[in-house]
Structure formats: C-alpha cells, structure tokens
Design an enzyme around this catalytic site. Structure first.
Site, mmCIF file in Angstrom:
data_model
loop_
_atom_site.group_PDB
_atom_site.id
_atom_site.type_symbol
_atom_site.label_atom_id
_atom_site.label_comp_id
_atom_site.label_asym_id
_atom_site.label_seq_id
_atom_site.Cartn_x
_atom_site.Cartn_y
_atom_site.Cartn_z
ATOM 1 N N THR A 105 -19.937 2.825 36.576
ATOM 2 C CA THR A 105 -18.777 2.340 35.824
ATOM 3 C C THR A 105 -19.246 1.816 34.470
ATOM 4 O OG1 THR A 105 -18.883 0.017 36.544
ATOM 5 C CG2 THR A 105 -17.688 1.558 37.981
ATOM 6 N N CYS A 106 -18.313 1.667 33.568
ATOM 7 C CA CYS A 106 -18.619 1.031 32.284
ATOM 8 C C CYS A 106 -18.071 -0.396 32.319
ATOM 9 C CB CYS A 106 -18.053 1.837 31.119
ATOM 10 S SG CYS A 106 -16.286 2.118 31.229
#
Length: 165
Positions: free
Chosen positions: A10-11
C-alpha cells in the site's frame, strides 16, 4: 505452486490498512511472511507489532478496550492476540518518506504454504501444489472446454445443438 509468492503493498502507513490486514491473512490462509528487508537498496523499517486504533478522537490499544468503552470496532483492526504472529509482522517493511525522500509505502511478501500434520499430530509446513486437482474443478473445466471446442468446430446448426446438449 509450492513457494509461490504474493506481494501486498500500500502507499499508506496506517497499521489498520497494513499490519492488521497482514495479520488477518496469516490467520486465515496457509501463507508465511518472507523477510525481504535486506533485498532493497533503500532504508526500511520493520512492520509494527503494536499499534492503537483511533475512533472519534479516542485511541484504543485493544478490541477489549474499545468494547469496554462502548465502541464497536472490528477485532481485526487491532494487533493480533496470538503471540506467535507478533514477531512475524516485523518481516513486513515500511518505507518512510523522510528516510528515502519518497512517499510512504508498506510491503509484505507472502509465500504459499499449506499446513499438514505429521503422524505424531504436530503441524508441518509444506508447499502447496496448485497442480493437484483434489476437488475435481480442473476436470470439470477441461470437460467444459472440450464441449466448447466441439461447438466451435461443428458444421451444421444440428451438430452445434447436439454438441451444446
């Protein structure tokens, strides 16, 4: 396939979106985390083993603490209760923005395994073989494909109707 890998990334740096998801996956599937922190040419931090969950301005350390306060939150948002999972979470990696002049990222690498039991009842981790057709699904798929090929190669409308039946 035995040893197959899957990456969850994920960011986000939210432990509810990262370590909590990884913890739920580890509890539900026959997967193991792979420590890949030494394989990147950048500075990383290990995954978190403890975190608090925020809700309406309050912080909760556990599902029980949230329930005691009358707040219903999903149990999976919190650190795992199973003590053997906590050290596993440190195999995840966090890429912090100020360490590498980047955005923030989270990465977990899973390796596919299945849990078998030895004759003495102890658990043993074995590779999962996706080529085995234990439930007959692949056989059914092949039969359907053969039927479709017959339909495609049938000459007349009568032959196509016969093949479809």
């Amino acid at each position: 396939r035995p040893g197959g890998r899957m990456v969850y990334s994920t960011c986000s740096l939210s432990p509810v979106e990262n370590e909590a998801v990884v913890s739920e996956i580890l509890q539900a599937a026959s997967l193991a985390l792979v420590d890949v922190r030494g394989q990147l040419a950048m500075r990383t931090s290990p995954g978190l083993q403890r975190w608090k969950v925020a809700h309406n301005g309050q912080l909760f350390e556990s599902h029980a603490a949230a329930l005691a306060a009358g707040v219903k939150l999903h149990k999976g948002f919190f650190p795992p209760e199973a003590p053997h999972l906590l050290p596993e979470l440190s195999k995840c990696l966090r890429i912090l923005p100020h360490h590498n002049d980047t955005g923030g990222f989270f990465v977990a690498v899973f390796e596919k395994h299945t849990l078998d039991h030895e004759e003495d009842g102890t658990a043993a981790c074995r590779g999962y073989d996706s080529d085995r057709d234990e439930d007959g699904e692949e056989s059914a798929r092949r039969k359907q494909l053969e039927k479709l090929e017959q339909v495609a190669t049938a000459g007349s409308a009568q032959e196509r109707a016969k093949a479809e039946a």
